[in-house]
Design a protein around this motif. Structure first.
Motif, PDB file in Angstrom:
ATOM      1  N   VAL A  31      43.255  32.251   3.317  1.00  0.00           N
ATOM      2  CA  VAL A  31      44.239  33.217   3.790  1.00  0.00           C
ATOM      3  C   VAL A  31      45.073  33.699   2.608  1.00  0.00           C
ATOM      4  N   ASN A  32      45.378  34.981   2.602  1.00  0.00           N
ATOM      5  CA  ASN A  32      46.100  35.585   1.481  1.00  0.00           C
ATOM      6  C   ASN A  32      47.610  35.489   1.637  1.00  0.00           C
ATOM      7  N   GLU A  33      48.294  35.446   0.522  1.00  0.00           N
ATOM      8  CA  GLU A  33      49.750  35.477   0.510  1.00  0.00           C
ATOM      9  C   GLU A  33      50.234  36.665   1.342  1.00  0.00           C
ATOM     10  N   GLY A  34      51.216  36.417   2.181  1.00  0.00           N
ATOM     11  CA  GLY A  34      51.783  37.467   3.018  1.00  0.00           C
ATOM     12  C   GLY A  34      51.152  37.562   4.398  1.00  0.00           C
ATOM     13  N   ASP A  35      49.944  37.012   4.559  1.00  0.00           N
ATOM     14  CA  ASP A  35      49.287  37.045   5.868  1.00  0.00           C
ATOM     15  C   ASP A  35      49.994  36.092   6.835  1.00  0.00           C
ATOM     16  N   PHE A  36      49.759  36.318   8.117  1.00  0.00           N
ATOM     17  CA  PHE A  36      50.370  35.500   9.162  1.00  0.00           C
ATOM     18  C   PHE A  36      49.303  34.679   9.876  1.00  0.00           C
ATOM     19  N   LEU A  37      49.642  33.427  10.144  1.00  0.00           N
ATOM     20  CA  LEU A  37      48.822  32.595  11.016  1.00  0.00           C
ATOM     21  C   LEU A  37      49.215  32.818  12.466  1.00  0.00           C
ATOM     22  N   LEU A  38      50.469  33.208  12.678  1.00  0.00           N
ATOM     23  CA  LEU A  38      50.998  33.388  14.021  1.00  0.00           C
ATOM     24  C   LEU A  38      52.186  34.341  13.964  1.00  0.00           C
ATOM     25  N   THR A  39      52.303  35.177  14.969  1.00  0.00           N
ATOM     26  CA  THR A  39      53.459  36.062  15.101  1.00  0.00           C
ATOM     27  C   THR A  39      54.009  35.943  16.519  1.00  0.00           C
ATOM     28  N   PRO A  40      55.260  36.332  16.720  1.00  0.00           N
ATOM     29  CA  PRO A  40      55.837  36.248  18.063  1.00  0.00           C
ATOM     30  C   PRO A  40      54.987  36.995  19.090  1.00  0.00           C
ATOM     31  N   GLY A  41      54.873  36.369  20.259  1.00  0.00           N
ATOM     32  CA  GLY A  41      54.081  36.944  21.333  1.00  0.00           C
ATOM     33  C   GLY A  41      52.665  36.418  21.385  1.00  0.00           C
ATOM     34  N   GLN A  42      52.155  35.922  20.253  1.00  0.00           N
ATOM     35  CA  GLN A  42      50.829  35.312  20.242  1.00  0.00           C
ATOM     36  C   GLN A  42      50.949  33.871  20.730  1.00  0.00           C
ATOM     37  N   THR A  43      49.891  33.378  21.337  1.00  0.00           N
ATOM     38  CA  THR A  43      49.850  31.979  21.747  1.00  0.00           C
ATOM     39  C   THR A  43      48.985  31.214  20.762  1.00  0.00           C
ATOM     40  N   SER A  44      49.537  30.168  20.203  1.00  0.00           N
ATOM     41  CA  SER A  44      48.842  29.373  19.196  1.00  0.00           C
ATOM     42  C   SER A  44      47.779  28.499  19.845  1.00  0.00           C
ATOM     43  N   SER A  45      46.570  28.606  19.350  1.00  0.00           N
ATOM     44  CA  SER A  45      45.479  27.777  19.873  1.00  0.00           C
ATOM     45  C   SER A  45      44.882  26.886  18.788  1.00  0.00           C
ATOM     46  N   LYS A  46      45.491  26.895  17.585  1.00  0.00           N
ATOM     47  CA  LYS A  46      44.941  26.116  16.476  1.00  0.00           C
ATOM     48  C   LYS A  46      46.033  25.337  15.768  1.00  0.00           C
ATOM     49  N   ILE A  47      45.630  24.175  15.283  1.00  0.00           N
ATOM     50  CA  ILE A  47      46.462  23.406  14.369  1.00  0.00           C
ATOM     51  C   ILE A  47      45.783  23.523  13.007  1.00  0.00           C
ATOM     52  N   TYR A  48      46.580  23.708  11.966  1.00  0.00           N
ATOM     53  CA  TYR A  48      46.048  23.911  10.616  1.00  0.00           C
ATOM     54  C   TYR A  48      46.436  22.743   9.725  1.00  0.00           C
ATOM     55  N   PHE A  49      45.581  22.488   8.749  1.00  0.00           N
ATOM     56  CA  PHE A  49      45.876  21.537   7.694  1.00  0.00           C
ATOM     57  C   PHE A  49      45.776  22.296   6.383  1.00  0.00           C
ATOM     58  N   ILE A  50      46.764  22.151   5.507  1.00  0.00           N
ATOM     59  CA  ILE A  50      46.793  22.894   4.248  1.00  0.00           C
ATOM     60  C   ILE A  50      46.120  22.084   3.147  1.00  0.00           C
ATOM     61  N   GLU A  51      45.001  22.600   2.654  1.00  0.00           N
ATOM     62  CA  GLU A  51      44.376  21.995   1.473  1.00  0.00           C
ATOM     63  C   GLU A  51      45.091  22.488   0.228  1.00  0.00           C
ATOM     64  N   THR A  52      45.280  23.806   0.113  1.00  0.00           N
ATOM     65  CA  THR A  52      46.046  24.398  -0.984  1.00  0.00           C
ATOM     66  C   THR A  52      46.891  25.515  -0.410  1.00  0.00           C
ATOM     67  N   GLY A  53      48.079  25.684  -0.956  1.00  0.00           N
ATOM     68  CA  GLY A  53      48.920  26.791  -0.540  1.00  0.00           C
ATOM     69  C   GLY A  53      50.229  26.359   0.081  1.00  0.00           C
ATOM     70  N   LEU A  54      50.919  27.347   0.655  1.00  0.00           N
ATOM     71  CA  LEU A  54      52.262  27.139   1.156  1.00  0.00           C
ATOM     72  C   LEU A  54      52.504  28.082   2.327  1.00  0.00           C
ATOM     73  N   VAL A  55      53.092  27.554   3.403  1.00  0.00           N
ATOM     74  CA  VAL A  55      53.368  28.322   4.620  1.00  0.00           C
ATOM     75  C   VAL A  55      54.861  28.201   4.942  1.00  0.00           C
ATOM     76  N   ARG A  56      55.408  29.292   5.433  1.00  0.00           N
ATOM     77  CA  ARG A  56      56.806  29.290   5.888  1.00  0.00           C
ATOM     78  C   ARG A  56      56.838  29.624   7.369  1.00  0.00           C
ATOM     79  N   GLY A  57      57.624  28.872   8.130  1.00  0.00           N
ATOM     80  CA  GLY A  57      57.888  29.200   9.520  1.00  0.00           C
ATOM     81  C   GLY A  57      59.247  29.859   9.604  1.00  0.00           C
ATOM     82  N   TYR A  58      59.348  30.907  10.428  1.00  0.00           N
ATOM     83  CA  TYR A  58      60.648  31.538  10.629  1.00  0.00           C
ATOM     84  C   TYR A  58      60.649  32.325  11.931  1.00  0.00           C
TER      85      TYR A  58
END
Length: 187
Positions: A31-58
């Motif tokens: 996944v590229n910098e700036g992309d979203f794994l989830l946005t408001p209104g979507q229902t999450s159906s996956k749990i992720y594990f980070i091998e490399t990189g950084l994610v922010r929740g807000y």
């Protein structure tokens, strides 16, 4: 997959059958910098594990971004309310760096809990850790000065301090970027 196994095995040894199950059922996501794994209104159906990189929740409050957390290599990424309650999210999960993630969908995660006792225990331990972090954050957000909040952040997030923009750190701490800049200048 090896880093995921190592992170899980740090909690508890995994039988070969479970290792095979995870290897066969996970999805690899680049996944590229700036992309979203989830946005408001979507229902999450996956749990992720980070091998490399950084994610922010807000989330947004009156148009203002309020950071809920940072997840780095070795961490799991999830929107708990959306994932476990199967509800639309109010949260954004955004990549701060190009990242390599492994994903497991909800149904396969719950199947793994049923089939593998050690995985059920690992899931409980990971959930407990997530809850403890959340409670500690709530405690220090309410009871510490801005400088104390930043000191706590440095202690807990030393590995990512130089990877996160100052405005996101300030948002996480509940202070303005200007206040954070003043605190950092005094150090």
């Amino acid at each position: 997959m090896q880093k995921r196994i190592v992170a899980l095995e740090a909690i508890m040894p995994l039988r070969e059958e479970l290792q095979t199950y995870l290897a066969q059922n996970r999805q690899t996501c680049n996944v590229n910098e700036g992309d979203f794994l989830l946005t408001p209104g979507q229902t999450s159906s996956k749990i992720y594990f980070i091998e490399t990189g950084l994610v922010r929740g807000y989330y947004l409050n009156n148009g203002k971004e309020l950071t809920t957390g940072f997840m780095k290599e070795g961490d799991f990424v999830i929107s708990p309310v959306s994932f476990f309650r199967n509800r639309p999210s109010f949260e954004y999960l955004q990549l701060l760096e190009d990242s390599r993630l492994y994903a497991l969908c909800r149904d396969l995660l719950f199947e793994a809990y049923e089939r593998f006792a050690e995985f059920n225990k690992i899931g409980r331990i990971v959930t407990e850790e997530y809850y403890v972090r959340s409670e500690l954050r709530t405690h220090y957000m309410r009871g510490q000065t801005a400088a104390e909040k930043y000191s706590t952040f440095l202690a807990e997030y030393a590995a990512i301090i130089n990877r996160v923009p100052i405005q996101h750190i300030a948002s996480f701490l509940g202070i303005t970027p200007e206040t954070l800049s003043r605190i950092r200048a005094k150090r």
